[in-house]
Design a protein around this motif. Structure first.
Motif, PDB file in Angstrom:
ATOM      1  N   LYS A   1       0.822  -1.219   0.000  1.00 58.05           N
ATOM      2  CA  LYS A   1       0.000   0.000   0.000  1.00 58.05           C
ATOM      3  C   LYS A   1       0.854   1.266   0.000  1.00 58.05           C
ATOM      4  CE  LYS A   1      -4.240  -1.033  -0.457  1.00 58.05           C
ATOM      5  NZ  LYS A   1      -4.871  -0.647  -1.700  1.00 58.05           N
TER       6      LYS A   1
ATOM      7  N   GLU B   1       2.188   1.835  -3.400  1.00 57.20           N
ATOM      8  CA  GLU B   1       1.113   2.249  -4.304  1.00 57.20           C
ATOM      9  C   GLU B   1       0.800   3.728  -4.118  1.00 57.20           C
ATOM     10  OE1 GLU B   1      -2.237  -0.654  -5.436  1.00 57.20           O
ATOM     11  OE2 GLU B   1      -3.285   1.020  -4.478  1.00 57.20           O
TER      12      GLU B   1
ATOM     13  N   LEU C   1       3.528   5.733  -5.686  1.00 60.50           N
ATOM     14  CA  LEU C   1       3.391   5.695  -7.148  1.00 60.50           C
ATOM     15  C   LEU C   1       2.301   6.656  -7.609  1.00 60.50           C
ATOM     16  CD1 LEU C   1       4.625   4.247  -9.506  1.00 60.50           C
ATOM     17  CD2 LEU C   1       3.149   2.308  -9.099  1.00 60.50           C
ATOM     18  N   ASP C   2       1.215   6.719  -6.844  1.00 60.51           N
ATOM     19  CA  ASP C   2       0.128   7.652  -7.149  1.00 60.51           C
ATOM     20  C   ASP C   2       0.642   9.091  -7.064  1.00 60.51           C
ATOM     21  OD1 ASP C   2      -3.187   8.353  -5.735  1.00 60.51           O
ATOM     22  OD2 ASP C   2      -2.402   8.555  -7.763  1.00 60.51           O
TER      23      ASP C   2
ATOM     24  N   LEU D   1       2.881   9.776 -10.001  1.00 61.94           N
ATOM     25  CA  LEU D   1       2.071   9.939 -11.218  1.00 61.94           C
ATOM     26  C   LEU D   1       1.473  11.342 -11.264  1.00 61.94           C
ATOM     27  CD1 LEU D   1       0.872   8.458 -13.684  1.00 61.94           C
ATOM     28  CD2 LEU D   1      -0.975   7.671 -12.241  1.00 61.94           C
TER      29      LEU D   1
ATOM     30  N   ILE E   1       2.745   3.060 -16.565  1.00 62.96           N
ATOM     31  CA  ILE E   1       3.023   2.302 -15.338  1.00 62.96           C
ATOM     32  C   ILE E   1       2.933   0.816 -15.652  1.00 62.96           C
ATOM     33  CG2 ILE E   1       2.097   1.697 -13.059  1.00 62.96           C
ATOM     34  CD1 ILE E   1       1.383   4.596 -12.692  1.00 62.96           C
ATOM     35  N   GLU E   2       3.850   0.061 -15.082  1.00 64.90           N
ATOM     36  CA  GLU E   2       3.811  -1.386 -15.282  1.00 64.90           C
ATOM     37  C   GLU E   2       4.258  -2.054 -13.992  1.00 64.90           C
ATOM     38  OE1 GLU E   2       5.443  -2.545 -18.990  1.00 64.90           O
ATOM     39  OE2 GLU E   2       5.059  -4.686 -18.684  1.00 64.90           O
ATOM     40  N   LEU E   3       3.598  -3.159 -13.647  1.00 63.70           N
ATOM     41  CA  LEU E   3       4.004  -3.937 -12.476  1.00 63.70           C
ATOM     42  C   LEU E   3       4.854  -5.107 -12.949  1.00 63.70           C
ATOM     43  CD1 LEU E   3       0.694  -4.120 -10.375  1.00 63.70           C
ATOM     44  CD2 LEU E   3       2.453  -2.363 -10.419  1.00 63.70           C
TER      45      LEU E   3
END
Lengths: 272, 297
Positions: B220, B223, B226-227, B230, B242-244
């Motif tokens: 979390k 994430e 990353l948000d 972005l 974005i790529e996981l």
């Protein structure tokens, strides 16, 4: 402007945030109506207590618990997307509640976020899920927040191109946007070689172009490509949206599905 | 930002100087140009070698002057932040109702220093970086099978592995059209975000951010980071992909997708990249990859 409606299934995560932002971009362009839906999970064991007012009280409490995190997500997105209304919130099993909402409220498009991954397992799991197998409308799987200025790609085998164009014309009616057509022949599925095969591909492409022309539209580019699905990755990269259609009966081992699973652009799938 | 550009006399170093000049145009960084003098250039019978005192090799000195001129040529005269001391007459108030004219020298707004060192290049580069408080060490090497410095071997790999600050290994003549950033923790500095933003703008490159996972999805906190990243880049009018990618698949991912000009790795203390990307792996990426590598610390 459009009278179409889209349902966006959201959770309190990055994928949903991206999906909302992308959908808002689409709505600004097409006039698409947006409704978000949040489904609160039941407890771990799947038990719901009692019946009647006991159950209702429990459900209300669960909804309240989820409300804050989703309200924050929606509130943050409303800054750039003022037309985004308040979310519908229900408690229950996610896939069932989404399907129920789609069926009773007659949506034209279902949308959800799914972060693009190198290993496509998650994407394929969604496609094969009960929800997706029973969707009454096309689905927009938002993998990345990409600008639609990059153009739209309608991708299919020779028999799919007209379905793709139908979906495109419905969603983008009256909207100026760049559209490329890409008709594929996959050697994975032992597609026949020779002039007949090429001729069928061209027929499929020309039929799609004719449908567009009937609505006064011309594709920016029309191409035929042939090869194994993995070699065609580069042909479908860097678009704002990739549009395709899948047959529910023949979805296993579909080379189009394989291509879509590896593509980082948002994908819009119509069902044949 | 303080950038140390470590150079030798080869063309890949000249390329590195040009690349850093491009970055400095947007960032106005303080620059240290550090030349590592080639071995055995004092000559056997010179007075220097006899007395034991080393001298600067005149040909290497010329190379350093050329690098300096190349760097400064990217900046125009009066507006250059590196323009040296400028003397002019100025009236300055010394007491109420009293002004005196002085001959005043004003130094450049940003530092630009040139050094030459002799000895073990890795040791000298790290020493200079430590003394100067460098935020970024930039050095070039040949693209392809090996990323060596002629005469000294795998200097870039050793510097990348041992430096306390960020390191940019610039592969010669590889255009940066796509930048890949790998992230697996939430401690990402503002400076590193800005550095990537500058690189994207400078090269007109596309940006892809890879979130590294050990299991099903991102933690979390990662994430959320990353948000935030972005949103930061979207505000800069940059739309990253974005790529996981699972840590276990990272090397395979990078080798398959070898279309990037620059590979940036956010390697903080909390980074599982430190474990997943062993020194050997980082060495391999720097040595054998086609892309330039930016280790962000």
């Amino acid at each position: 402007m459009s009278t179409l409606k889209a349902l966006i299934a959201v959770k309190a995560d990055l994928a949903s945030s991206i999906a909302i932002r992308y959908a808002c971009q689409l709505a600004k362009l097409t006039g698409l109506g947006l409704q978000t839906l949040y489904v609160v999970k039941p407890d771990e064991q799947g038990h719901t207590p009692g019946t009647g007012w006991v159950r209702q009280t429990w459900e209300d409490a669960m909804v309240l618990k989820g409300r804050d995190s989703i309200a924050q997500l929606i509130q943050a997105e409303k800054i750039t997307c003022p037309g985004l209304g308040n979310p519908k919130m229900v408690a229950g099993k996610r896939d069932m509640e989404i399907l129920h909402e789609l069926q009773v409220s007659d949506y034209d498009l279902f949308t959800e976020g799914i972060l693009h991954a190198f290993e496509p397992a998650n994407f394929l799991k969604k496609i094969h899920s009960r929800l997706y197998r029973n969707l009454p409308c096309p689905v927009l799987m938002v993998k990345n927040l990409v600008s639609l200025d990059k153009g739209i790609l309608a991708l299919g085998e020779e028999n799919d191109m007209q379905s793709c164009v139908t979906v495109f014309l419905k969603l983008f009616e009256g909207v100026e946007v760049d559209l490329d057509l890409l008709c594929c022949r996959f050697q994975d599925t032992g597609g026949a070689d020779g002039p007949d095969a090429t001729s069928r591909l061209e027929t499929g492409l020309r039929a799609a172009e004719k449908m567009l022309a009937a609505k006064g539209r011309t594709p920016r580019a029309s191409r035929i490509v042939q090869g194994v699905s993995q070699s065609l990755d580069r042909s479908v990269r860097d678009y704002g949206l990739v549009l395709s259609s899948l047959s529910r009966e023949n979805i296993e081992n579909s080379p189009i599905l394989d291509l879509l699973s590896r593509n980082p652009s948002p994908v819009l799938i119509g069902w044949r | 930002m303080r950038i140390l550009v470590a150079v030798d006399q080869n063309p890949y170093s000249a390329h590195a100087v040009r690349q850093v000049a491009g970055l400095a145009m947007n960032t106005w960084a303080d620059i240290t140009l550090l030349g590592l003098q080639p071995k055995k250039r004092t000559g056997a019978n010179t007075s220097a070698s006899i007395s034991g005192r080393r001298k600067i090799d005149p040909s290497f000195s010329k190379v350093m002057h050329a690098y300096r001129d190349t760097f400064l040529s990217h900046f125009e005269g009066e507006t250059s932040p590196y323009t040296q001391l400028k003397y002019e007459y100025e009236l300055l108030q010394t007491k109420p109702n009293l002004w005196q004219e002085f001959y005043v020298g004003r130094s450049s707004r940003k530092d630009f220093n040139v050094y030459i060192r002799q000895g073990n290049p890795v040791k000298e580069i790290l020493s200079q970086a430590g003394q100067g408080g460098s935020d970024l060490i930039a050095l070039g090497c040949e693209r392809g099978q090996a990323c060596f410095w002629e005469e000294w071997g795998n200097v870039p790999q050793k510097v990348a592995a041992s430096a306390a600050c960020s390191v940019w290994v610039i592969k010669k003549e590889k255009d940066i059209k796509k930048i890949l950033c790998c992230l697996d923790h939430d401690r990402v500095s503002q400076e590193s975000l800005e550095m990537i933003s500058q690189m994207v703008t400078l090269h007109g490159a596309e940006l892809e951010i890879v979130g590294l996972t050990e299991g099903e999805g991102l933690p979390k906190n990662v994430e959320r980071k990353l948000d935030a990243i972005l949103k930061y880049y979207t505000a800069q009018k940059i739309r990253p992909w974005i790529e996981l990618v699972k840590i276990s698949s990272l090397e395979s991912f990078i080798s398959q997708e070898g279309r990037w000009g620059l590979l940036a790795l956010w390697m903080g203390e909390k980074s599982i990249l430190q474990k997943a990307f062993s020194r050997k792996t980082v060495d391999r990426l720097i040595k054998a990859g086609e892309s330039s590598v930016l280790i962000l610390r």
